[in-house]
Design a protein around this motif. Structure first.
Motif, PDB file in Angstrom:
ATOM      1  N   PHE A 153       0.834  -1.200   0.000  1.00  0.00           N
ATOM      2  CA  PHE A 153       0.000   0.000   0.000  1.00  0.00           C
ATOM      3  C   PHE A 153       0.869   1.250   0.000  1.00  0.00           C
ATOM      4  CE2 PHE A 153      -2.033   3.444   2.413  1.00  0.00           C
ATOM      5  CZ  PHE A 153      -3.128   3.685   1.598  1.00  0.00           C
ATOM      6  N   ALA A 154       1.909   1.243   0.837  1.00  0.00           N
ATOM      7  CA  ALA A 154       2.812   2.403   0.914  1.00  0.00           C
ATOM      8  C   ALA A 154       3.476   2.662  -0.439  1.00  0.00           C
ATOM      9  CB  ALA A 154       3.873   2.174   1.984  1.00  0.00           C
ATOM     10  N   ALA A 155       3.864   1.572  -1.126  1.00  0.00           N
ATOM     11  CA  ALA A 155       4.513   1.713  -2.432  1.00  0.00           C
ATOM     12  C   ALA A 155       3.566   2.350  -3.445  1.00  0.00           C
ATOM     13  CB  ALA A 155       4.993   0.350  -2.925  1.00  0.00           C
ATOM     14  N   ILE A 156       2.328   1.858  -3.492  1.00  0.00           N
ATOM     15  CA  ILE A 156       1.349   2.393  -4.449  1.00  0.00           C
ATOM     16  C   ILE A 156       1.034   3.852  -4.130  1.00  0.00           C
ATOM     17  CG2 ILE A 156      -1.058   2.211  -5.208  1.00  0.00           C
ATOM     18  CD1 ILE A 156      -0.728  -0.858  -4.867  1.00  0.00           C
ATOM     19  N   LEU A 157       0.880   4.155  -2.845  1.00  0.00           N
ATOM     20  CA  LEU A 157       0.588   5.518  -2.428  1.00  0.00           C
ATOM     21  C   LEU A 157       1.740   6.455  -2.798  1.00  0.00           C
ATOM     22  CD1 LEU A 157      -1.672   7.007  -0.740  1.00  0.00           C
ATOM     23  CD2 LEU A 157      -0.057   6.881   1.154  1.00  0.00           C
ATOM     24  N   ASN A 158       2.959   6.032  -2.505  1.00  0.00           N
ATOM     25  CA  ASN A 158       4.128   6.865  -2.800  1.00  0.00           C
ATOM     26  C   ASN A 158       4.339   7.022  -4.303  1.00  0.00           C
ATOM     27  OD1 ASN A 158       4.686   7.298  -0.097  1.00  0.00           O
ATOM     28  ND2 ASN A 158       6.030   5.516   0.065  1.00  0.00           N
ATOM     29  N   LEU A 159       4.021   5.974  -5.057  1.00  0.00           N
ATOM     30  CA  LEU A 159       4.140   6.064  -6.516  1.00  0.00           C
ATOM     31  C   LEU A 159       3.127   7.067  -7.064  1.00  0.00           C
ATOM     32  CD1 LEU A 159       5.754   4.903  -8.868  1.00  0.00           C
ATOM     33  CD2 LEU A 159       4.035   3.112  -9.096  1.00  0.00           C
TER      34      LEU A 159
END
Length: 885
Positions: A153-159
């Motif tokens: 989730f953090a990766a998708i949000l940061n992307l």
């Protein structure tokens, strides 16, 4: 904050002396965490320095301790407002971790996530995207990864944050909408995702907020975010972000009371958040200042900006309002604050103070640009600088109108030049002084990028594992390259003064028209006879539509012939709008285009009204000037010297016989050139990319007669060899140094367009490779007419004409060629090819007979003179002897 209390600092310095290196490092970390400060940070740096100086071989445990040290160090460097240093520390930690294949440490949580976020803040969007994709891949491919769902989730949000920051709102929206539909998220995660989604809706619809349905959609998204976050503990900072976005939405609709209310809630929540970062508070104060400015409360807005400067700058003195340049560092909040302060000065009619403020923010932008390696990130940073530059140009123009001092126009020109082909100029300047190792790493970096792009072009068939392996390797190369380049800062070259430029124009007997396409105005400088002038045209004016309509006539071969009167009308209209020079004694015209003008064939503009349908008799700008194009004034002033040796040509003619790509007239073009010039010519199956690379650096002229494509949103521009299609970026490291590159193919000057930097085209690929003089096309060219034009062009070169003259005269000859029908004399067929490069090639035909006759004449005169001299001496001597007798 990262905490690893493996060892507790209860011992005296004497006992500490007896500890092993690993223990000493962890003890230093624990001591630092207990009392973090700038001085303690230096002590931590000294501990690491002592470790590396120790000649003993390093164990994996010791190296892991250094990784932990750098992650802690980076965290606090960022807290203390040293984002650049924090990036360097995180990068070092990640490099050591990868290189030594370490484990037993949450490298994603404590290194890669904050590193990716810092890249985003600093505008290094490619590095941010690569870092996020890399840790997303690690989570997906590691069985039983701890908190895998949280990290994904953090990766998708940061992307999505990266996409948003770099202006890619639609990909960000797609990503967020997808995760909200498909993933099982907690209330907190839903609230954060909805806040990001609403922000992307808002940023992508600027100007459309007066539409009630759109406004309602954005407001509902933010309110849903607030409702989810309210029900969760420890979400005060993210809830504050949602209130800030609601404040921004209402501010843009001039609903100031509601905006103030939301900002007050956001501030209360943020100040309640433990260990909140100083820059986040500063950003909130900036948003308050922006709201006050929109309300017309300028004094209160200035007060908020002073609070921003005080938070972010040590030793800031509010009496001066503006900070000193030596106090500034890479921080985007500072840029925003300085830009707003400039607007405040403008509202008070303090034009020079406004310029001073903009100059400070431009300085920070330059610092940010020098921290990035990737071309795309640098172009985005340059685009931001151009928006600010446009405001400065308007101020300089106002000052000139007020005081009539030419220095304002000169400063405006210098400022415009700074953002003209900045990435290309910087690369060309720095590659000259790059070490062999640096050049090798640059090539590896670009090659890996090409691998990623080509794999992504496969769409659903793309191998994700291959992409991620390339990204991982690219990150490794990037970190190594950064270490080398940090020792020699990358500076953008610029013209130090206009004397050099005026001198060059006088020598070339030329006039320069220099364009700067802004969001609100099209500026054009005219430089001739040691004088500079500045004019501007509102881009929102219907005049800009005329430029677009004129360019559209070149979309198809029939567009002009089907509407000759319309073409003549808009050709004259655009000629008048662009203020082309008239009644000048010079025949050479240098055009430095910008924005959409990169796609405009200036030679085909109409200088006088006429009702003729005979294309040969129309009044073209081509008849008044020999036109040369330049990507920037700097590149015009510093041309590549052209060799005086005999021209040799390296020709690439794939022809593609018996295929749907066959180029029938390419064979005639080949024979015409080969009959006039020595060289090497690759035909059909021999015209491969590898054969081209092997010999491209051995000839004075490179001629490529083939197919090319401008690409589209998904696919980059490319050029076709017999065996493969090559992306424009694959040409960057060819390392060629020819006198001329001729791209006898379609759309070789067309590609994704960036204001200031130009088109990402095949021609750009050759410019990066080292070519400075290029002839290329602006649209799909006709096989037959290209063959006729190229034959004349090379015959002119054979006669000793400069490249500019050869191009101009070939076009004029084309129009006068009686064997060509009137329809084929349409500007569509002859004006496609444009020449970028030096005015004078300094090549003259070698006329041996003239030299022999001249030499014989000199010898004859010498013999006659010598004979007469001897005869006179003999006569005098004889007379003297006779007298003596």
């Amino acid at each position: 904050m990262i905490k690893r209390y493996c060892y507790i600092f209860f011992f005296s310095t004497l006992f500490l002396f007896g500890q092993n290196q690993e223990d000493q490092i962890y003890t230093a970390i624990d001591s630092f965490i207990a009392n973090p400060s700038p001085k303690a940070l230096q002590d931590l740096t000294n501990t690491e320095s002592v470790f590396w100086k120790n000649p003993k071989s390093k164990t994996k445990d010791e190296l892991l301790a250094i990784v932990v040290l750098n992650c802690n160090k980076a965290y606090y460097e960022n807290q203390f407002g040293k984002a650049e240093k924090a990036v360097a520390s995180y990068e070092k930690a990640w490099q050591i971790y990868q290189k030594n294949k370490l484990s037993d440490y949450d490298i994603i949580e404590y290194c890669l996530k904050p590193l990716g976020n810092l890249y985003t803040v600093l505008g290094d969007y490619d590095s941010a995207e690569n870092t996020i994709k890399q840790y997303f891949f690690i989570v997906n491919t590691t069985p039983n990864y701890p908190d895998a769902q949280k990290q994904k989730f953090a990766a998708i949000l940061n992307l999505s944050n990266v996409y948003q920051s770099s202006g890619k709102f639609n990909p960000a929206i797609d990503l967020l909408e997808q995760i909200l539909k498909t993933e099982k998220l907690s209330n907190a995660q839903k609230g954060i995702a909805l806040n990001n989604l609403g922000n992307n809706y808002l940023l992508s619809s600027t100007g459309d907020l007066m539409r009630p349905e759109l406004y309602q959609k954005i407001e509902n998204t933010f309110e849903s975010s607030v409702n989810y976050l309210k029900s969760e503990k420890n979400q005060s900072e993210t809830l504050s972000n949602s209130y800030r976005n609601l404040a921004m939405l209402n501010r843009q609709r001039h609903q100031f009371e509601a905006s103030n209310s939301y900002l007050a809630k956001a501030e209360k929540l943020l100040l309640q958040t433990p260990h909140v970062q100083t820059r986040k508070i500063a950003k909130l104060y900036y948003e308050k200042a922006l709201l006050l400015f929109d309300e017309g409360k300028y004094a209160e807005s200035t007060k908020q900006l002073k609070a921003v400067f005080k938070l972010l700058i040590a030793n800031y003195t509010p009496q001066n309002v503006l900070p000193n340049q030596n106090q500034l560092y890479a921080e985007t909040v500072l840029i925003d604050a300085l830009d707003l302060q400039a607007q405040l000065f403008l509202s008070q009619n303090q034009l020079k103070k406004a310029l001073e403020s903009y100059e400070l923010s431009l300085h920070i932008e330059e610092v940010l640009m020098n921290t990035t390696l990737y071309e795309n990130s640098r172009i985005i940073n340059q685009t931001r600088s151009r928006n600010r530059t446009e405001k400065c140009l308007l101020i300089y123009d106002r000052l000139f109108q007020k005081e009539n001092k030419t220095e304002y126009l000169e400063k405006a020109f210098q400022l415009a030049e700074k953002t003209k082909s900045g990435v290309l100029k910087s690369y060309q300047s720095n590659i000259k002084k790059a070490t062999t190792e640096e050049k090798s790493l640059l090539q590896q970096l670009q090659n890996l990028n090409n691998v990623i792009v080509k794999e992504q072009q496969k769409g659903s068939l793309a191998n994700i594992a291959n992409i991620n392996r390339a990204i991982q390797k690219q990150n490794e190369v990037m970190l190594s390259l950064k270490q080398i380049q940090s020792k020699s800062p990358d500076l953008l070259p610029e013209i130090s003064d206009l004397k050099t430029l005026f001198s060059k124009l006088e020598k070339d007997k030329s006039v320069m028209v220099y364009y700067f396409m802004g969001a609100e105005n099209l500026y054009y400088f005219t430089l001739q006879n040691n004088r500079i002038s500045l004019n501007r045209l509102y881009t929102a004016h219907t005049a800009m539509l005329n430029i677009v309509k004129f360019i559209n006539y070149f979309n198809t071969s029939a567009a002009i012939t089907n509407d000759i009167s319309g073409y003549s009308y808009y050709g004259k209209k655009v000629y008048d709008l662009l203020q082309m020079p008239r009644n000048t004694i010079y025949q050479n015209l240098i055009i430095v285009p910008d924005g959409i003008l990169n796609f405009l064939p200036f030679e085909a503009l109409i200088t006088n009204d006429s009702k003729t349908t005979n294309f040969a008799k129309m009044y073209y700008l081509l008849n008044d000037f020999r036109i040369t194009y330049a990507t920037s004034a700097n590149l015009y002033v510093n041309p590549k010297p052209v060799s005086n040796s005999e021209n040799t040509i390296f020709g690439v003619f794939p022809v593609f016989e018996n295929t749907s790509f066959e180029l029938d007239y390419s064979k005639k073009e080949l024979e015409a050139i080969r009959s006039n010039f020595k060289g090497k010519y690759l035909e059909n199956s021999k015209a491969t990319f590898s054969n081209f690379k092997n010999d491209a650096n051995h000839y004075s002229i490179l001629h490529l007669s083939t197919h090319a494509s401008s690409g589209d949103i998904e696919n980059p521009a490319s050029i076709k060899f017999y065996d493969q299609e090559i992306l424009y970026s694959e040409l960057y490291h060819l390392n060629v140094n020819p006198d001329l590159v001729v791209l006898s193919a379609c759309e070789t000057g067309i590609g994704k367009l960036y204001k200031g930097e130009g088109a990402m085209s095949v021609a750009r690929g050759f410019q990066f490779a080292g070519a400075q003089n290029l002839l290329f096309s602006l649209w799909k060219v006709n096989d037959y007419t290209t063959s006729v034009f190229m034959t004349d062009f090379y015959e002119n070169i054979k006669k000793g004409q400069s490249y500019t003259e050869a191009n101009t005269n070939a076009k004029r000859a084309f129009l006068q060629n009686k064997s060509i029908s009137n329809a084929k004399k349409s500007p569509y067929y002859w004006s496609s090819f444009v020449y970028y490069g030096a005015i004078q090639t300094e090549k003259q035909p070698t006329n041996y007979i003239f030299y022999i006759i001249s030499l014989l004449g000199v010898i004859g005169l010498f013999l006659v003179f010598n004979h007469n001299r001897k005869w006179k001496i003999f006569t005098r001597f004889s007379k003297k002897r006779n007298t003596e007798k």
